[in-house]
Design an enzyme around this catalytic site. Structure first.
Site, PDB file in Angstrom:
ATOM      1  N   SER A  60      27.790  56.991  49.533  1.00  0.00           N
ATOM      2  CA  SER A  60      28.078  56.272  50.563  1.00  0.00           C
ATOM      3  C   SER A  60      27.003  55.379  50.840  1.00  0.00           C
ATOM      4  O   SER A  60      26.218  54.552  50.195  1.00  0.00           O
ATOM      5  CB  SER A  60      28.649  57.068  51.559  1.00  0.00           C
ATOM      6  OG  SER A  60      29.166  56.209  52.491  1.00  0.00           O
ATOM      7  N   ASP A  78      29.853  56.375  44.888  1.00  0.00           N
ATOM      8  CA  ASP A  78      30.677  55.311  45.859  1.00  0.00           C
ATOM      9  C   ASP A  78      29.845  54.823  46.675  1.00  0.00           C
ATOM     10  O   ASP A  78      30.092  55.068  47.965  1.00  0.00           O
ATOM     11  CB  ASP A  78      31.758  56.256  46.328  1.00  0.00           C
ATOM     12  CG  ASP A  78      32.796  55.277  46.603  1.00  0.00           C
ATOM     13  OD1 ASP A  78      33.015  54.042  46.468  1.00  0.00           O
ATOM     14  OD2 ASP A  78      33.982  55.875  47.516  1.00  0.00           O
ATOM     15  N   HIS A 116      36.898  58.343  49.359  1.00  0.00           N
ATOM     16  CA  HIS A 116      35.466  58.343  49.278  1.00  0.00           C
ATOM     17  C   HIS A 116      34.807  59.768  49.755  1.00  0.00           C
ATOM     18  O   HIS A 116      33.476  59.682  49.743  1.00  0.00           O
ATOM     19  CB  HIS A 116      35.194  57.109  50.685  1.00  0.00           C
ATOM     20  CG  HIS A 116      33.753  56.808  50.838  1.00  0.00           C
ATOM     21  ND1 HIS A 116      32.972  56.061  50.084  1.00  0.00           N
ATOM     22  CD2 HIS A 116      33.048  57.355  52.034  1.00  0.00           C
ATOM     23  CE1 HIS A 116      31.834  56.197  50.658  1.00  0.00           C
ATOM     24  NE2 HIS A 116      31.885  56.729  51.760  1.00  0.00           N
TER      25      HIS A 116
END
Length: 205
Positions: A47, A74, A130
């Site tokens: 992230s 991600d 996510h």
């Protein structure tokens, strides 16, 4: 110490300080007969941490430590309100080594991959979101935020965690140990993964 996680360039600078500490401080906390190999330091993050890893690789925060590979899980560089600082995406290829995965626009994993130079790889887990690499049952404020702010899958998370771990280890073995078998198998036969991989791309050169 920060009460809340730092944002923007402060977050990158904090990460750079940790990376720079490796050269002077890591040996002091290791057994006497163990010497760290700082010629093969790998950056990784999920992230916003994925973006921080990319920022360090690009020299933001003035890291002294050199990095050999980069793994973004991600990574995200913005949201519906725009990009976050520092603005590292240029929409032109500029990174030399990378490895990514997971679905989440122009601020997400696809653009990070597009801006990376070979050797590079990209894996997308079709049925997951996510935050699905985290614990199965997140409690408290973190759990509520994860469930409400991010698109998540509906299946068990353990297969995804095993998939991410397997790809990361296979990539590191490929890149540093000249052991290409497992990584090439995942690339050429993605059905061996414990989750459905609907995007698999590897550019060796």
């Amino acid at each position: 110490m920060y009460i809340l996680p730092p944002k923007g360039i402060r977050e990158v600078e904090s990460a750079a300080q940790v990376a720079n500490w490796l050269q002077l401080g890591l040996q002091s906390v290791l057994p006497e007969n163990i010497e760290p190999n700082l010629k093969t330091v790998v950056l990784s993050g999920h992230s916003r941490g994925g973006k921080t890893a990319f920022a360090l690789a690009l020299g933001y925060g003035d890291p002294i430590q050199k990095f050999s590979a980069l793994i973004g899980i991600d990574p995200v560089a913005g949201n519906n309100f725009g990009t976050t600082t520092p603005h590292i995406l240029t929409y032109e290829p500029n990174l030399s080594t990378s490895h990514f995965r997971l679905p989440s626009s122009k601020y997400n994993h696809e653009e990070f991959f597009n801006e990376s130079k070979p050797p590079r790889a990209h894996f997308t887990a079709k049925n997951y979101g996510h935050m699905d690499m985290l614990n199965d049952d997140l409690s408290g404020v973190i759990g509520k935020l994860a469930d409400s702010m991010c698109v998540n899958g509906k299946g068990p998370r353990d297969p995804l965690r095993r998939c991410i771990g397997g790809i990361v280890i296979a990539f590191l073995n490929y890149y540093f140990q000249d052991n290409e078998v497992d990584f090439n198998t995942i690339v050429n036969e993605p059905d061996v993964a414990p989750v459905v991989l609907d995007q698999v791309q590897f550019d060796a050169s």
